[in-house]
Scaffold this motif. Structure first.
Motif, PDB file in Angstrom:
ATOM      1  N   SER A  46       0.832  -1.042  -0.151  1.00  0.00           N
ATOM      2  CA  SER A  46       0.033   0.156   0.032  1.00  0.00           C
ATOM      3  C   SER A  46       0.802   1.123   0.129  1.00  0.00           C
ATOM      4  O   SER A  46       1.741   1.168   0.238  1.00  0.00           O
ATOM      5  CB  SER A  46      -0.736   0.133   1.255  1.00  0.00           C
ATOM      6  N   HIS A  47       0.296   2.528  -0.255  1.00  0.00           N
ATOM      7  CA  HIS A  47       0.874   3.549  -0.491  1.00  0.00           C
ATOM      8  C   HIS A  47       1.867   3.877   1.179  1.00  0.00           C
ATOM      9  O   HIS A  47       2.859   4.195   1.075  1.00  0.00           O
ATOM     10  CB  HIS A  47       0.148   4.885  -0.536  1.00  0.00           C
ATOM     11  N   ASP A  48       1.085   3.474   2.210  1.00  0.00           N
ATOM     12  CA  ASP A  48       1.455   3.818   3.554  1.00  0.00           C
ATOM     13  C   ASP A  48       2.798   2.835   3.683  1.00  0.00           C
ATOM     14  O   ASP A  48       3.737   3.400   4.397  1.00  0.00           O
ATOM     15  CB  ASP A  48       0.496   3.674   4.719  1.00  0.00           C
ATOM     16  N   LYS A  49       2.444   1.624   3.206  1.00  0.00           N
ATOM     17  CA  LYS A  49       3.472   0.524   3.732  1.00  0.00           C
ATOM     18  C   LYS A  49       4.931   0.907   2.620  1.00  0.00           C
ATOM     19  O   LYS A  49       5.864   0.892   3.295  1.00  0.00           O
ATOM     20  CB  LYS A  49       3.213  -0.638   3.252  1.00  0.00           C
ATOM     21  N   ALA A  50       4.516   1.393   1.548  1.00  0.00           N
ATOM     22  CA  ALA A  50       5.650   1.737   0.445  1.00  0.00           C
ATOM     23  C   ALA A  50       6.423   2.950   1.356  1.00  0.00           C
ATOM     24  O   ALA A  50       7.427   3.089   1.237  1.00  0.00           O
ATOM     25  CB  ALA A  50       5.376   2.082  -0.712  1.00  0.00           C
ATOM     26  N   GLN A  51       5.856   3.980   2.112  1.00  0.00           N
ATOM     27  CA  GLN A  51       6.383   5.214   2.473  1.00  0.00           C
ATOM     28  C   GLN A  51       7.206   4.593   3.797  1.00  0.00           C
ATOM     29  O   GLN A  51       8.223   5.010   3.957  1.00  0.00           O
ATOM     30  CB  GLN A  51       5.055   5.972   2.971  1.00  0.00           C
ATOM     31  N   GLN A  52       6.661   3.684   4.610  1.00  0.00           N
ATOM     32  CA  GLN A  52       7.316   3.083   5.729  1.00  0.00           C
ATOM     33  C   GLN A  52       8.413   2.465   5.126  1.00  0.00           C
ATOM     34  O   GLN A  52       9.578   2.464   5.875  1.00  0.00           O
ATOM     35  CB  GLN A  52       6.273   2.188   6.428  1.00  0.00           C
ATOM     36  N   LEU A  53       8.484   1.770   4.185  1.00  0.00           N
ATOM     37  CA  LEU A  53       9.598   0.985   3.625  1.00  0.00           C
ATOM     38  C   LEU A  53      10.908   2.008   3.264  1.00  0.00           C
ATOM     39  O   LEU A  53      11.799   1.719   3.527  1.00  0.00           O
ATOM     40  CB  LEU A  53       9.409   0.127   2.308  1.00  0.00           C
ATOM     41  N   TRP A  54      10.532   3.034   2.636  1.00  0.00           N
ATOM     42  CA  TRP A  54      11.342   4.065   2.079  1.00  0.00           C
ATOM     43  C   TRP A  54      11.902   4.716   3.460  1.00  0.00           C
ATOM     44  O   TRP A  54      13.185   4.702   3.373  1.00  0.00           O
ATOM     45  CB  TRP A  54      10.608   5.148   1.416  1.00  0.00           C
ATOM     46  N   ASP A  55      11.388   4.932   4.347  1.00  0.00           N
ATOM     47  CA  ASP A  55      11.578   5.683   5.512  1.00  0.00           C
ATOM     48  C   ASP A  55      12.733   4.689   6.260  1.00  0.00           C
ATOM     49  O   ASP A  55      13.751   5.141   6.761  1.00  0.00           O
ATOM     50  CB  ASP A  55      10.500   5.941   6.593  1.00  0.00           C
ATOM     51  N   LEU A  56      12.263   3.398   6.574  1.00  0.00           N
ATOM     52  CA  LEU A  56      13.206   2.427   7.061  1.00  0.00           C
ATOM     53  C   LEU A  56      14.571   2.213   6.496  1.00  0.00           C
ATOM     54  O   LEU A  56      15.600   2.188   7.130  1.00  0.00           O
ATOM     55  CB  LEU A  56      12.455   1.165   7.349  1.00  0.00           C
ATOM     56  N   CYS A  57      14.585   2.094   5.099  1.00  0.00           N
ATOM     57  CA  CYS A  57      15.602   1.921   4.279  1.00  0.00           C
ATOM     58  C   CYS A  57      16.586   3.161   4.371  1.00  0.00           C
ATOM     59  O   CYS A  57      17.769   3.040   3.979  1.00  0.00           O
ATOM     60  CB  CYS A  57      15.191   1.195   2.942  1.00  0.00           C
ATOM     61  N   THR A  58      16.041   4.309   4.471  1.00  0.00           N
ATOM     62  CA  THR A  58      16.686   5.441   4.045  1.00  0.00           C
ATOM     63  C   THR A  58      17.616   5.535   5.671  1.00  0.00           C
ATOM     64  O   THR A  58      18.734   5.995   5.427  1.00  0.00           O
ATOM     65  CB  THR A  58      15.638   6.793   4.149  1.00  0.00           C
ATOM     66  N   ARG A  59      16.898   5.054   6.528  1.00  0.00           N
ATOM     67  CA  ARG A  59      17.729   5.115   7.989  1.00  0.00           C
ATOM     68  C   ARG A  59      18.875   4.132   7.686  1.00  0.00           C
ATOM     69  O   ARG A  59      19.975   4.331   8.247  1.00  0.00           O
ATOM     70  CB  ARG A  59      16.820   4.804   9.029  1.00  0.00           C
ATOM     71  N   ARG A  60      18.730   3.061   7.170  1.00  0.00           N
ATOM     72  CA  ARG A  60      19.642   1.968   6.966  1.00  0.00           C
ATOM     73  C   ARG A  60      20.680   2.621   6.157  1.00  0.00           C
ATOM     74  O   ARG A  60      22.036   2.484   6.336  1.00  0.00           O
ATOM     75  CB  ARG A  60      19.201   0.828   6.597  1.00  0.00           C
ATOM     76  N   LEU A  61      20.605   3.444   5.146  1.00  0.00           N
ATOM     77  CA  LEU A  61      21.532   4.042   4.328  1.00  0.00           C
ATOM     78  C   LEU A  61      22.413   4.938   4.985  1.00  0.00           C
ATOM     79  O   LEU A  61      23.303   5.371   4.397  1.00  0.00           O
ATOM     80  CB  LEU A  61      20.719   4.682   3.104  1.00  0.00           C
ATOM     81  N   SER A  62      21.960   5.606   6.070  1.00  0.00           N
ATOM     82  CA  SER A  62      22.535   6.437   6.760  1.00  0.00           C
ATOM     83  C   SER A  62      23.550   5.796   7.780  1.00  0.00           C
ATOM     84  O   SER A  62      24.154   6.391   8.622  1.00  0.00           O
ATOM     85  CB  SER A  62      21.626   7.418   7.687  1.00  0.00           C
ATOM     86  N   ARG A  63      23.391   4.551   7.622  1.00  0.00           N
ATOM     87  CA  ARG A  63      24.316   3.573   8.544  1.00  0.00           C
ATOM     88  C   ARG A  63      23.657   3.279   9.854  1.00  0.00           C
ATOM     89  O   ARG A  63      24.487   2.749  10.715  1.00  0.00           O
ATOM     90  CB  ARG A  63      25.852   3.879   8.566  1.00  0.00           C
ATOM     91  N   MET A  64      22.509   3.705  10.010  1.00  0.00           N
ATOM     92  CA  MET A  64      21.800   3.277  11.297  1.00  0.00           C
ATOM     93  C   MET A  64      21.766   1.830  11.415  1.00  0.00           C
ATOM     94  O   MET A  64      21.527   1.147  10.428  1.00  0.00           O
ATOM     95  CB  MET A  64      20.508   3.837  11.323  1.00  0.00           C
ATOM     96  N   PRO A  65      22.122   1.281  12.556  1.00  0.00           N
ATOM     97  CA  PRO A  65      22.086  -0.440  12.479  1.00  0.00           C
ATOM     98  C   PRO A  65      20.664  -0.837  12.440  1.00  0.00           C
ATOM     99  O   PRO A  65      19.834  -0.217  12.912  1.00  0.00           O
ATOM    100  CB  PRO A  65      22.579  -0.513  14.000  1.00  0.00           C
ATOM    101  N   VAL A  66      20.541  -1.889  11.950  1.00  0.00           N
ATOM    102  CA  VAL A  66      19.341  -2.530  11.540  1.00  0.00           C
ATOM    103  C   VAL A  66      18.490  -2.664  12.695  1.00  0.00           C
ATOM    104  O   VAL A  66      17.107  -2.639  12.667  1.00  0.00           O
ATOM    105  CB  VAL A  66      19.234  -3.782  10.520  1.00  0.00           C
ATOM    106  N   GLN A  67      19.297  -3.294  13.901  1.00  0.00           N
ATOM    107  CA  GLN A  67      18.185  -3.253  15.025  1.00  0.00           C
ATOM    108  C   GLN A  67      17.542  -1.795  15.484  1.00  0.00           C
ATOM    109  O   GLN A  67      16.603  -2.031  16.093  1.00  0.00           O
ATOM    110  CB  GLN A  67      19.289  -3.795  16.264  1.00  0.00           C
ATOM    111  N   TYR A  68      18.202  -1.036  15.371  1.00  0.00           N
ATOM    112  CA  TYR A  68      17.678   0.415  15.560  1.00  0.00           C
ATOM    113  C   TYR A  68      16.593   0.814  14.776  1.00  0.00           C
ATOM    114  O   TYR A  68      15.542   1.263  15.206  1.00  0.00           O
ATOM    115  CB  TYR A  68      18.684   1.813  15.801  1.00  0.00           C
ATOM    116  N   VAL A  69      16.899   0.464  13.400  1.00  0.00           N
ATOM    117  CA  VAL A  69      15.752   0.839  12.275  1.00  0.00           C
ATOM    118  C   VAL A  69      14.722   0.081  12.474  1.00  0.00           C
ATOM    119  O   VAL A  69      13.601   0.589  12.493  1.00  0.00           O
ATOM    120  CB  VAL A  69      16.544   0.333  10.998  1.00  0.00           C
ATOM    121  N   ILE A  70      14.570  -1.231  12.968  1.00  0.00           N
ATOM    122  CA  ILE A  70      13.539  -2.100  12.990  1.00  0.00           C
ATOM    123  C   ILE A  70      12.714  -1.861  14.632  1.00  0.00           C
ATOM    124  O   ILE A  70      11.606  -2.169  15.079  1.00  0.00           O
ATOM    125  CB  ILE A  70      13.393  -3.401  12.657  1.00  0.00           C
ATOM    126  N   GLY A  71      13.604  -1.331  15.425  1.00  0.00           N
ATOM    127  CA  GLY A  71      13.404  -0.947  16.838  1.00  0.00           C
ATOM    128  C   GLY A  71      13.306  -2.161  17.808  1.00  0.00           C
ATOM    129  O   GLY A  71      12.616  -2.220  18.736  1.00  0.00           O
TER     130      GLY A  71
END
Length: 293
Positions: A46-71
């Motif tokens: 869905s549009h909301d899920k796609a936006q969430q995916l973008w936000d989460l992956c953008t955080r990972r691109l900043s080198r934030m550890p995946v544990q912090y990304v998914i919380g």
């Protein structure tokens, strides 16, 4: 998934495959990609899920550890909340818990203190992984967790509440170096002292991955020039905190065990160095010491 894996690879993100899999599985309400059926994996977001995916992956691109990304992150049989800058528990620390559990169970079987009498003190609790895992496995155990970071204390408290273990865990915001007198005045007759303290050598701090340097609490990692600043303090305080035959369990740098053994023999006569245990990669990783002979 392949698209984000490629983005991660191009940006130099460590473990790009695992990162994309964990993020997408989390977004779809699962722990792992393998646990999702093909239909779920191929349906349009869905549009909301796609936006969430973008936000989460953008955080990972900043080198934030995946544990912090998914919380959140799994530690043994627990799912713990995670957020920066609280230290993320590593696989070696699961081995430390297994070591402590096996030893406690053996001591119960051989009559060395009943489980009902066991009080565990954890120095440097971070997310609460060690204390909470021990409490989950030993229903009559009580634990005390300390950390110099208010963020860590708050997260440990949240994790204890979410797991229903808060009634058997005391949590305190105390620095064992600056607040040594407070620690000694609050606690005695501890049967088990366990810690994954900051043990990195100062010179090694600059070579850490961006995920660690940018996001994790350096105070939970930096052990000073020789990696032993906090470890020496724990071992100095241990005889004042432990009951007779109480034990200390430490996770350390593989270079540390012989140095720790020699230092204890020279400076802490009330402690006996019992043994060094190796981790799954056969590196000397864990030190066990005991009060009294």
């Amino acid at each position: 998934m392949a698209l984000w894996k490629r983005h991660f690879e191009e940006s130099g993100v460590t473990e790009p495959d695992h990162s994309s899999q964990y993020i997408i599985a989390h977004l779809l309400g699962a722990k792992t990609i393998e646990s999702l059926n093909q239909e779920k994996l191929t349906e349009f977001l869905s549009h909301d899920k796609a936006q969430q995916l973008w936000d989460l992956c953008t955080r990972r691109l900043s080198r934030m550890p995946v544990q912090y990304v998914i919380g959140e992150w799994d530690f043994r049989d627990l799912t713990l909340k995670m957020r920066p800058p609280v230290f993320i528990p590593r696989p070696e620390t699961e081995e430390l818990v297994e070591l402590v559990l096996a030893d406690l169970q053996l001591r119960q079987e051989t009559g060395v203190r009943a489980e009902a009498q066991h009080i565990c003190l954890e120095v440097g609790c971070g997310s609460g992984a060690i204390s909470l895992s021990l409490l989950k496995s030993l229903p009559r155990l009580r634990a005390i967790a300390l950390d110099q970071s208010q963020d860590a204390v708050d997260l440990t408290r949240e994790n204890a509440l979410s797991l229903g273990l808060q009634d058997r865990l005391q949590i305190h915001h105390i620095d064992v170096i600056k607040g040594a007198d407070t620690v000694v005045s609050l606690y005695d007759s501890i049967s088990t002292l366990v810690s994954n303290p900051p043990y990195l050598f100062l010179e090694d701090m600059t070579s850490l991955e961006p995920e660690i340097l940018r996001f994790e609490d350096h105070a939970a990692l930096d052990g000073g020039k020789d990696g032993l600043t906090v470890i020496r303090q724990i071992l100095t305080l241990a005889p004042k905190l432990l009951s007779n035959h109480g034990r200390v369990y430490l996770e350390v740098d593989p270079r540390h065990p012989p140095v720790i053994q020699q230092w204890v023999e020279e400076h802490v006569e009330e402690l006996l160095y019992v043994e060094t245990r190796h981790d799954i990669t056969d590196r000397p990783r864990f030190c066990i010491l005991q009060k009294g002979k």
